[in-house]
Design an enzyme around this catalytic site. Structure first.
Site, mmCIF file in Angstrom:
data_model
loop_
_atom_site.group_PDB
_atom_site.id
_atom_site.type_symbol
_atom_site.label_atom_id
_atom_site.label_comp_id
_atom_site.label_asym_id
_atom_site.label_seq_id
_atom_site.Cartn_x
_atom_site.Cartn_y
_atom_site.Cartn_z
ATOM 1 N N TYR A 70 27.004 14.066 -22.446
ATOM 2 C CA TYR A 70 27.052 13.459 -21.018
ATOM 3 C C TYR A 70 26.236 12.320 -21.079
ATOM 4 C CZ TYR A 70 30.207 16.868 -18.938
ATOM 5 O OH TYR A 70 31.328 17.582 -18.615
ATOM 6 N N ARG A 73 28.399 9.308 -22.159
ATOM 7 C CA ARG A 73 29.377 8.908 -21.285
ATOM 8 C C ARG A 73 28.653 8.229 -20.190
ATOM 9 N NH1 ARG A 73 32.985 14.226 -19.866
ATOM 10 N NH2 ARG A 73 33.687 12.612 -18.308
ATOM 11 N N VAL A 107 34.832 10.510 -12.858
ATOM 12 C CA VAL A 107 33.358 10.799 -12.556
ATOM 13 C C VAL A 107 32.664 9.736 -12.863
ATOM 14 C CG1 VAL A 107 33.303 13.204 -13.266
ATOM 15 C CG2 VAL A 107 33.037 11.545 -15.023
ATOM 16 N N ASP A 108 33.233 8.538 -13.114
ATOM 17 C CA ASP A 108 32.627 7.094 -12.962
ATOM 18 C C ASP A 108 32.309 6.730 -11.643
ATOM 19 O OD1 ASP A 108 35.779 5.806 -14.354
ATOM 20 O OD2 ASP A 108 34.723 5.205 -12.146
ATOM 21 N N HIS A 123 35.923 15.301 -8.628
ATOM 22 C CA HIS A 123 35.471 16.141 -9.938
ATOM 23 C C HIS A 123 34.013 15.646 -9.947
ATOM 24 C CE1 HIS A 123 39.631 16.750 -11.568
ATOM 25 N NE2 HIS A 123 39.466 17.564 -10.715
ATOM 26 N N CYS A 141 12.800 22.567 -4.939
ATOM 27 C CA CYS A 141 12.327 22.034 -6.243
ATOM 28 C C CYS A 141 13.513 20.907 -6.640
ATOM 29 C CB CYS A 141 12.362 23.028 -7.268
ATOM 30 S SG CYS A 141 11.406 22.474 -8.631
ATOM 31 N N CYS A 154 13.009 22.523 -15.482
ATOM 32 C CA CYS A 154 11.621 22.976 -14.697
ATOM 33 C C CYS A 154 10.669 23.498 -15.464
ATOM 34 C CB CYS A 154 12.074 23.898 -13.679
ATOM 35 S SG CYS A 154 10.602 24.417 -12.378
ATOM 36 N N PRO A 221 51.418 3.621 -18.097
ATOM 37 C CA PRO A 221 52.312 3.104 -19.216
ATOM 38 C C PRO A 221 53.165 4.289 -19.677
ATOM 39 C CG PRO A 221 50.118 3.079 -19.551
ATOM 40 C CD PRO A 221 50.292 3.512 -18.171
ATOM 41 N N ALA A 238 46.886 -0.279 -14.658
ATOM 42 C CA ALA A 238 46.233 -0.389 -13.559
ATOM 43 C C ALA A 238 45.748 -1.762 -13.243
ATOM 44 C CB ALA A 238 45.064 0.608 -13.491
HETATM 45 C C1 BV8 Z 1 39.474 25.676 -11.127
HETATM 46 C C2 BV8 Z 1 34.811 16.620 -14.713
HETATM 47 C C3 BV8 Z 1 38.991 27.575 -10.159
HETATM 48 C C4 BV8 Z 1 34.092 16.832 -15.872
HETATM 49 C C5 BV8 Z 1 37.097 17.388 -14.996
HETATM 50 C C6 BV8 Z 1 46.930 25.607 -12.581
HETATM 51 C C7 BV8 Z 1 47.691 25.516 -13.928
HETATM 52 C C8 BV8 Z 1 47.113 25.365 -14.848
HETATM 53 C C9 BV8 Z 1 45.832 25.325 -15.222
HETATM 54 C C10 BV8 Z 1 45.016 25.612 -14.142
HETATM 55 C C11 BV8 Z 1 45.488 25.776 -12.934
HETATM 56 N N1 BV8 Z 1 44.402 25.765 -11.852
HETATM 57 C C12 BV8 Z 1 43.396 25.775 -12.328
HETATM 58 C C13 BV8 Z 1 43.581 25.575 -13.818
HETATM 59 C C14 BV8 Z 1 42.464 25.524 -14.697
HETATM 60 C C15 BV8 Z 1 41.948 24.110 -15.018
HETATM 61 C C16 BV8 Z 1 42.957 23.042 -15.381
HETATM 62 O O1 BV8 Z 1 43.680 22.341 -14.484
HETATM 63 N N2 BV8 Z 1 43.256 23.436 -16.776
HETATM 64 C C17 BV8 Z 1 44.278 22.136 -17.256
HETATM 65 C C18 BV8 Z 1 43.439 21.575 -18.537
HETATM 66 C C19 BV8 Z 1 45.486 23.045 -17.769
HETATM 67 N N3 BV8 Z 1 41.335 23.464 -13.766
HETATM 68 C C20 BV8 Z 1 40.143 23.974 -13.368
HETATM 69 O O2 BV8 Z 1 39.023 24.587 -14.087
HETATM 70 C C21 BV8 Z 1 39.487 23.548 -12.018
HETATM 71 N N4 BV8 Z 1 38.593 24.422 -11.460
HETATM 72 O O3 BV8 Z 1 40.614 25.837 -11.197
HETATM 73 O O4 BV8 Z 1 38.538 26.410 -10.467
HETATM 74 C C22 BV8 Z 1 38.142 28.240 -9.020
HETATM 75 C C23 BV8 Z 1 38.432 28.259 -7.851
HETATM 76 C C24 BV8 Z 1 37.657 28.902 -6.961
HETATM 77 C C25 BV8 Z 1 36.537 29.575 -7.448
HETATM 78 C C26 BV8 Z 1 36.130 29.504 -8.636
HETATM 79 C C27 BV8 Z 1 36.959 29.036 -9.597
HETATM 80 C C28 BV8 Z 1 38.480 22.247 -12.386
HETATM 81 C C29 BV8 Z 1 39.134 21.053 -12.977
HETATM 82 C C30 BV8 Z 1 38.104 19.824 -13.026
HETATM 83 C C31 BV8 Z 1 37.663 19.727 -14.439
HETATM 84 N N5 BV8 Z 1 36.727 18.495 -14.512
HETATM 85 N N6 BV8 Z 1 36.269 16.311 -15.006
HETATM 86 C C32 BV8 Z 1 34.063 15.722 -16.967
HETATM 87 O O5 BV8 Z 1 34.560 14.764 -16.582
HETATM 88 O O6 BV8 Z 1 33.406 15.850 -18.067
HETATM 89 S S1 BV8 Z 1 38.796 17.248 -15.585
HETATM 90 C C33 BV8 Z 1 38.757 15.691 -16.269
HETATM 91 O O7 BV8 Z 1 39.913 15.662 -17.105
HETATM 92 C C34 BV8 Z 1 38.955 14.317 -15.739
HETATM 93 O O8 BV8 Z 1 38.107 14.379 -14.161
HETATM 94 C C35 BV8 Z 1 40.549 14.429 -15.078
HETATM 95 O O9 BV8 Z 1 40.721 15.113 -14.045
HETATM 96 C C36 BV8 Z 1 41.005 15.057 -16.201
HETATM 97 C C37 BV8 Z 1 41.615 14.329 -17.290
HETATM 98 O O10 BV8 Z 1 43.017 13.883 -16.514
HETATM 99 P P1 BV8 Z 1 43.259 12.288 -16.426
HETATM 100 O O11 BV8 Z 1 42.248 11.760 -15.389
HETATM 101 O O12 BV8 Z 1 44.731 12.336 -15.911
HETATM 102 O O13 BV8 Z 1 43.237 11.538 -17.792
HETATM 103 P P2 BV8 Z 1 44.096 11.805 -19.251
HETATM 104 O O14 BV8 Z 1 43.523 11.250 -20.503
HETATM 105 O O15 BV8 Z 1 44.809 13.191 -19.157
HETATM 106 O O16 BV8 Z 1 45.494 10.967 -18.734
HETATM 107 C C38 BV8 Z 1 45.193 9.340 -18.655
HETATM 108 C C39 BV8 Z 1 46.573 8.864 -18.282
HETATM 109 O O17 BV8 Z 1 46.294 7.717 -17.974
HETATM 110 C C40 BV8 Z 1 47.536 9.165 -19.126
HETATM 111 O O18 BV8 Z 1 48.916 9.590 -18.545
HETATM 112 C C41 BV8 Z 1 47.929 7.664 -19.821
HETATM 113 O O19 BV8 Z 1 49.274 7.465 -19.994
HETATM 114 C C42 BV8 Z 1 47.324 6.889 -18.460
HETATM 115 N N7 BV8 Z 1 46.754 5.543 -18.914
HETATM 116 C C43 BV8 Z 1 46.174 5.079 -20.155
HETATM 117 N N8 BV8 Z 1 45.846 3.636 -19.968
HETATM 118 C C44 BV8 Z 1 45.983 3.357 -18.859
HETATM 119 C C45 BV8 Z 1 46.854 4.407 -18.110
HETATM 120 N N9 BV8 Z 1 47.301 4.403 -16.795
HETATM 121 C C46 BV8 Z 1 46.960 3.226 -16.054
HETATM 122 N N10 BV8 Z 1 46.735 1.994 -16.760
HETATM 123 C C47 BV8 Z 1 46.205 2.172 -18.188
HETATM 124 N N11 BV8 Z 1 45.433 0.978 -18.547
#
Ligand code: BV8
Length: 249
Positions: A70, A73, A107-108, A123, A141, A154, A221, A238
């Site tokens: 982190y 990042r 998260v940026d 997030h 604290c 701590c 894209p 974007a």
């Molecule tokens: C939870 C912070 C329960 C940390 C992040 C239902 C179905 C399946 C799975 C689940 C479900 N419900 C829950 C789950 C589990 C899980 C989940 O979704 N798993 C996935 C992987 C299958 N979800 C969770 O765990 C969530 N919590 O469900 O809790 C609960 C409820 C009550 C009580 C207790 C528990 C929490 C999810 C949040 C996790 N944290 N980030 C960190 O960053 O380190 S997620 C993190 O990854 C990002 O924040 C973001 O959300 C995600 C990445 O996705 P994208 O942003 O879409 O990025 P990606 O690279 O995938 O895609 C980029 C896109 O951009 C591409 O399409 C590309 O083509 C495009 N692109 C590229 N260049 C450009 C562009 N577009 C435009 N312009 C460009 N230049």
């Protein structure tokens, strides 16, 4: 429909929309030099296991490794600048207060630095910090008082400092998610910018907007997992599409 025509009709819809939303993901910040998650080659998940690094269990298993990841990042975010896409959204919000709600998975702080200071951060904030556990000795604290280290901790109870982000398996901040759901329910248009739509419950906001009658347009894209919920998909980036849609509006 030709690209230019598709852009023009969407621009008209935005001009007429009393309220609309953006749901952004890592692709929104790609042109600012911040790696996306799923990009096959350069994506974070192609190099690191999200469950090991972006989860509480992963942090407890190896706090130093997760903290250092982190820290890397955070340095990248501090060195990055909002791109033309962020700036177009920020400038639009200055011109039309109250009409646009930015909802982000990122998260940026680039949306905030570009002027969307009220962006809804689903997030969390990678530049923020909080205690891993509730301090057993002094609830007042503050993480700023922690002893330096990887991670800071701590000196009295050993509690660790963690980044203020939502890890996998953790719930989203309720007030923020509620506000995001209300915003998409009231939106005439939802722009889905730079997200693969793979992470829930954020991805569910697209179907919710569609059900609520919003015009859903995807700016990406590549194909995404939420394309089926869209009324139109604009293949582009974007930083090119958002200025073309919003400048002069
Ligand atoms: C939870 C912070 C329960 C940390 C992040 C239902 C179905 C399946 C799975 C689940 C479900 N419900 C829950 C789950 C589990 C899980 C989940 O979704 N798993 C996935 C992987 C299958 N979800 C969770 O765990 C969530 N919590 O469900 O809790 C609960 C409820 C009550 C009580 C207790 C528990 C929490 C999810 C949040 C996790 N944290 N980030 C960190 O960053 O380190 S997620 C993190 O990854 C990002 O924040 C973001 O959300 C995600 C990445 O996705 P994208 O942003 O879409 O990025 P990606 O690279 O995938 O895609 C980029 C896109 O951009 C591409 O399409 C590309 O083509 C495009 N692109 C590229 N260049 C450009 C562009 N577009 C435009 N312009 C460009 N230049």
């Amino acid at each position: 429909m030709a690209h230019a025509e598709a852009l023009a009709t969407l621009r008209e819809r935005l001009a007429a929309a009393p309220r609309w939303c953006v749901l952004s993901g890592a692709g929104m910040s790609a042109e600012s030099g911040i790696a996306t998650f799923r990009d096959a080659m350069s994506g974070l998940w192609s190099r690191f296991d999200p469950m090991q690094l972006a989860s509480e269990a992963g942090f407890r298993a190896d706090p130093a490794r997760v903290w250092d990841w982190y820290a890397e990042r955070r340095a990248g975010v501090r060195a990055a600048q909002p791109n033309a896409g962020h700036r177009a959204l920020g400038a639009y919000a200055q011109r039309h207060p109250g009409r646009l709600t930015v909802i982000t998975q990122n998260v940026d702080d680039l949306h905030q630095r570009a002027g969307n200071t009220d962006a809804l951060r689903l997030h969390g904030d990678v530049l923020g910090e909080r205690w891993l556990d509730r301090c057993r000795r002094d609830p007042g604290c503050h993480p700023d008082w922690a002893l330096a280290g990887s991670p800071p901790h701590c000196e009295r109870c050993g509690n660790l400092v963690r980044p203020d982000v939502v890890w996998f398996g953790e719930p989203l901040p309720l007030a923020v998610f509620d506000a995001a759901q209300r915003a998409v329910d009231a939106a005439a248009v939802l722009l889905v910018v730079g997200t693969s739509g793979a992470v829930w419950p954020a991805a569910g906001l697209v179907a919710r907007a569609h059900r609520a009658g919003a015009w859903v347009a995807i700016l990406n894209p590549e194909a995404s997992e939420v394309d089926d919920e869209a009324d139109q998909c604009l293949r582009g980036t974007a930083a090119t599409l958002l200025p073309a849609l919003l400048d002069g509006l």
